[in-house]
Design a protein around this motif. Structure first.
Motif, PDB file in Angstrom:
ATOM      1  N   VAL A 147      -0.167   2.967  -4.714  1.00 31.49           N
ATOM      2  CA  VAL A 147       1.217   3.205  -4.289  1.00 31.49           C
ATOM      3  C   VAL A 147       2.143   2.055  -4.693  1.00 31.49           C
ATOM      4  CG1 VAL A 147       2.715   3.494  -2.277  1.00 31.49           C
ATOM      5  CG2 VAL A 147       0.526   4.703  -2.384  1.00 31.49           C
ATOM      6  N   ASP A 148       3.291   2.418  -5.250  1.00 33.25           N
ATOM      7  CA  ASP A 148       4.309   1.439  -5.647  1.00 33.25           C
ATOM      8  C   ASP A 148       5.333   1.317  -4.518  1.00 33.25           C
ATOM      9  OD1 ASP A 148       6.326  -0.086  -6.765  1.00 33.25           O
ATOM     10  OD2 ASP A 148       6.165   0.843  -8.744  1.00 33.25           O
ATOM     11  N   ARG A 149       5.091   0.379  -3.626  1.00 36.25           N
ATOM     12  CA  ARG A 149       5.935   0.216  -2.433  1.00 36.25           C
ATOM     13  C   ARG A 149       7.356  -0.236  -2.771  1.00 36.25           C
ATOM     14  NH1 ARG A 149       0.816  -0.520  -1.738  1.00 36.25           N
ATOM     15  NH2 ARG A 149      -0.250  -0.022   0.223  1.00 36.25           N
ATOM     16  N   ASP A 150       7.491  -1.097  -3.766  1.00 38.36           N
ATOM     17  CA  ASP A 150       8.828  -1.566  -4.143  1.00 38.36           C
ATOM     18  C   ASP A 150       9.677  -0.427  -4.697  1.00 38.36           C
ATOM     19  OD1 ASP A 150       8.563  -4.279  -3.414  1.00 38.36           O
ATOM     20  OD2 ASP A 150       7.394  -4.677  -5.228  1.00 38.36           O
ATOM     21  N   ALA A 151       9.072   0.430  -5.505  1.00 35.14           N
ATOM     22  CA  ALA A 151       9.809   1.562  -6.066  1.00 35.14           C
ATOM     23  C   ALA A 151      10.288   2.500  -4.963  1.00 35.14           C
ATOM     24  CB  ALA A 151       8.928   2.324  -7.058  1.00 35.14           C
ATOM     25  N   TYR A 200      -2.293  -5.489  -0.399  1.00 38.30           N
ATOM     26  CA  TYR A 200      -2.200  -4.266  -1.190  1.00 38.30           C
ATOM     27  C   TYR A 200      -0.968  -4.260  -2.101  1.00 38.30           C
ATOM     28  CZ  TYR A 200      -6.099  -2.055   1.183  1.00 38.30           C
ATOM     29  OH  TYR A 200      -7.357  -1.743   1.635  1.00 38.30           O
ATOM     30  N   LYS A 201      -1.007  -5.118  -3.118  1.00 37.80           N
ATOM     31  CA  LYS A 201      -0.031  -5.009  -4.191  1.00 37.80           C
ATOM     32  C   LYS A 201      -0.526  -3.933  -5.149  1.00 37.80           C
ATOM     33  CE  LYS A 201       1.699  -9.751  -4.034  1.00 37.80           C
ATOM     34  NZ  LYS A 201       1.853 -11.028  -4.774  1.00 37.80           N
ATOM     35  N   ARG A 202       0.401  -3.304  -5.867  1.00 36.18           N
ATOM     36  CA  ARG A 202       0.003  -2.195  -6.735  1.00 36.18           C
ATOM     37  C   ARG A 202      -0.947  -2.662  -7.831  1.00 36.18           C
ATOM     38  NH1 ARG A 202       2.348   1.927 -10.884  1.00 36.18           N
ATOM     39  NH2 ARG A 202       1.246   3.763 -10.124  1.00 36.18           N
ATOM     40  N   ASP A 203      -2.089  -1.966  -7.948  1.00 41.44           N
ATOM     41  CA  ASP A 203      -3.098  -2.309  -8.935  1.00 41.44           C
ATOM     42  C   ASP A 203      -3.824  -1.009  -9.313  1.00 41.44           C
ATOM     43  OD1 ASP A 203      -5.332  -3.202 -10.373  1.00 41.44           O
ATOM     44  OD2 ASP A 203      -5.449  -5.075  -9.221  1.00 41.44           O
TER      45      ASP A 203
END
Length: 516
Positions: free
Chosen positions: A296-300, A333-336
C-alpha cells in the motif's frame, strides 16, 4: 475510600491529542434558548439500541437521547452524568452515587436497579453490546437506591474510561421489560427526547425539559437528516437548508474554509485502515496480510484521497503526543513491492491471488482510497475486486463476517492504549469478532497492560502490544485523516475535539450549542 482522580485514568492513546483540539467557536454573546438545529450526517442510523454501536451519527443520537453514569467534557475530563460522584477504593472497583431526583423521559425515576439492569444487559451475550468484552467479568451490585458498585475480578485501569462512553448508557428496566423495541424507540435521560424516527432517513429530537443539567439544552430541537451523498450534503449547507454537516468532504474543506458564511472545524484522531477476515483464506496467513501492508502506498492515498488533509501511518496508530507513542516503530511499513511479492511467494502465492474488498460508497475518501489500493496491489500480483455497498450493508456484512476484506475508517474509541483490545482483542468482542483474529500472545500482553495503573509501568507492555500487532497485521494501518464539521456562522457553542473524542464532538457539544 479515596475520591477518584480522573487524571489517573484518562491517559494513553488519544488523551494528549485532546489537548491539541481545534479552536472553539466562541461568542461574546450569552447563549440563547430556542430554535431547531438542522444537522446533515453521512452515515445512516438503522437502530437506536444504545448498547450496540451503529456509526458516527448513531453515536451523536445516543449521546443526545441517553446518559451514562459519567461522561467526557470538551477538555477530555471525566465528569458527572447520572452519577453525581464516584469513589475508587481500589484499582478494580468504582462506587457510584446517583443524582437525586433524576428521571427517564417517560417520568419514571432512575434508580440503582436501572443501572444494574443496564450494565447486566451490556454483559449479556444476547445483546451483542459493543462494550461487553471491556466489561467482561464485571459484577454490578446495588448498595441502595442511589448507590451502585461496579467491580472487576482484577485491576483494570480502563474501567472508568469505558463506563464514560455513550455505549454504557443507562436504560429503564421497567421500560425495556415492557417489550418495547429499542431499535425504534428511545426513553433515556439525555438532553433531548425522540419525537420521530425513520431508519436510514431522519430523526427529529425535541428538548428534554427534565434534563438534569440546569438551563440545558439551549436548542428546542435537532433535526437529523441522513444524506449519504457528499455533494448533496455540501449543497444543502451552502443553500442554508442545513445548519451543519458532518464529514465535510476532503475535496471541499479548503474551499468552504475560505467562505465567510461558514465555519469549518477540523481535528485529528481518526484513521483509515484495511480489515481482513482472518477466518477466510488466504487472510488466515499473516504473511498475506503483511504483504498487503507493504504494497500500500500510504503517501499517495493521503495526497489524492484526502487532498493533503491526511498523514501516512507507517507504524502503530498512536498519536505522537501520547505518552505511549513508540518512535522506533515508525517506518515499519514503508511501501516495498518486492518485499510484498516475496511474502506472497513464501505464503504459496507466487503466481498472485484474487481477492475482494467491501467499500462504503457514500464517502469519496473510501472510493478514492480503494482505487489506489487496487492499483497498488496489482503491482504486487494481487487482483482486487471492489464491492461498493451502502453503509448499512457494510456494517451488516462486517458483523456477520461476510467479506474477505474491507476499508474502514475509525477513531480511537477509548482514551487509553487498551483501545487495541476494543478492536482486535478477544474474539468475542463487538469489533474483534468480525475479523476472526486470535492471538494468545497479544491477549496476554493486553491483560498485563490493563492490570497496571502506573503509566511508566504500562509503557513497555504496550510497546510489545504494538510490535505484536504490526508483526501479525490483523489490520493494515493506512493514514491519519483530518475530520471536519462544517456549519453556518449562526451556529454557536460547537467544538471539534481531537483524539479519542473526535467522533463524540457533536454529541458532547449539543447541549451547549445554540443558534444566533
Amino acid at each position: 475510600m479515596t475520591k477518584l482522580d480522573w487524571r489517573q485514568l484518562v491517559t494513553g492513546l488519544g488523551a494528549c491529542a485532546v489537548l491539541g483540539m481545534a479552536a472553539t467557536s466562541v461568542s461574546a454573546e450569552e447563549p440563547k434558548h430556542g430554535g431547531t438545529l438542522r444537522y446533515g450526517t453521512v452515515s445512516e442510523v438503522v437502530s437506536l439500541d444504545p448498547h450496540v454501536y451503529g456509526g458516527s451519527a448513531w453515536k451523536v443520537l445516543i449521546e443526545a437521547l441517553y446518559s451514562p453514569l459519567v461522561g467526557y467534557d470538551k477538555t477530555g475530563k471525566i465528569v458527572p452524568r447520572l452519577a453525581e460522584s464516584w469513589e475508587q477504593p481500589d484499582a478494580r472497583t468504582v462506587v457510584f452515587r446517583l443524582r437525586e431526583g433524576i428521571a427517564f423521559q417517560d417520568g419514571s425515576p432512575v434508580t440503582a436497579d436501572d443501572v444494574k439492569f443496564s450494565l447486566d444487559r451490556l454483559l449479556d451475550p444476547a445483546t451483542g453490546a459493543t462494550l461487553r468484552s471491556n466489561l467482561q467479568d464485571a459484577t454490578v451490585t446495588v448498595i441502595d437506591d442511589r448507590t451502585v458498585q461496579v467491580q472487576k475480578a482484577s485491576s483494570d485501569a480502563t474501567l472508568l474510561s469505558v463506563l464514560a462512553l455513550p455505549e454504557a448508557a443507562i436504560v429503564s428496566r421497567k421500560w425495556v421489560e415492557s417489550g418495547v423495541n429499542l431499535k425504534l424507540q428511545a426513553n433515556g435521560t439525555g438532553p433531548f427526547m425522540l419525537k420521530a424516527y425513520e431508519p436510514s432517513v431522519r430523526a427529529s429530537l425535541e428538548r428534554n425539559p427534565k434534563y438534569f443539567i440546569k438551563d440545558q439544552p439551549y436548542l428546542d430541537g435537532v433535526d437529523f437528516r441522513m444524506i449519504k451523498s457528499d455533494d448533496a450534503r455540501v449543497n444543502a449547507l451552502r443553500s442554508q437548508s442545513l445548519d451543519m454537516i458532518d464529514f465535510v468532504p476532503w475535496k471541499d474543506i479548503d474551499v468552504l474554509s475560505r467562505n465567510a458564511a461558514f465555519k469549518i472545524d477540523t481535528a485529528g484522531g481518526a484513521f483509515m485502515s484495511l480489515w481482513f477476515n482472518a477466518t477466510s483464506k488466504p487472510f488466515d496467513d499473516p504473511r498475506v496480510r503483511r504483504a498487503i501492508a507493504y504494497a500500500v502506498d500510504r503517501d499517495a492515498i493521503s495526497k489524492a484521497a484526502f487532498f493533503g488533509h491526511g498523514k501516512a501511518i507507517t507504524g502503530a496508530p498512536t498519536p505522537e503526543d501520547s505518552p505511549y507513542f513508540n518512535a522506533d516503530l515508525e517506518g515499519t511499513y514503508k511501501r516495498d513491492v518486492a518485499k510484498a511479492r516475496a511474502l506472497l511467494a513464501e505464503a504459496g502465492h507466487a503466481n498472485g491471488l484474487d481477492m475482494s474488498m467491501l467499500v462504503f460508497q457514500g464517502l469519496g475518501i473510501y472510493t478514492a482510497t480503494a482505487q489506489i489500493v487496487q492499483a497498488n496491489l496489482k503491482e504486487a500480483g494481487i487482483n482486487l475486486k471492489l464491492e461498493p455497498v451502502e453503509w448499512a450493508t457494510l456494517v451488516e456484512r462486517k458483523n456477520r463476517g461476510d467479506y474477505q476484506s474491507m476499508i474502514y475508517g475509525v477513531s480511537v474509541k477509548l482514551p487509553d492504549p487498551d483501545a487495541y483490545a476494543y478492536y482486535i482483542g478477544a474474539d468475542s468482542s463487538y469489533w474483534a469478532k468480525p475479523i476472526g483474529y486470535q492471538d494468545k500472545e497479544l491477549e496476554a500482553l493486553l491483560a498485563q497492560g490493563r492490570e497496571q495503573t502506573d503509566v511508566e509501568a504500562r509503557k513497555p507492555i504496550y510497546h510489545k502490544v504494538e510490535q505484536r500487532i504490526l508483526e501479525t497485521s490483523p489490520w493494515v494501518f493506512v493514514n491519519w485523516r483530518e475530520q471536519a464539521q462544517g456549519y453556518s456562522r449562526k451556529v454557536q457553542g460547537y467544538q471539534q475535539l481531537g483524539g479519542a473524542l473526535s467522533e463524540s464532538s457533536p454529541g458532547i457539544s449539543l447541549p451547549t450549542m445554540w443558534l444566533k
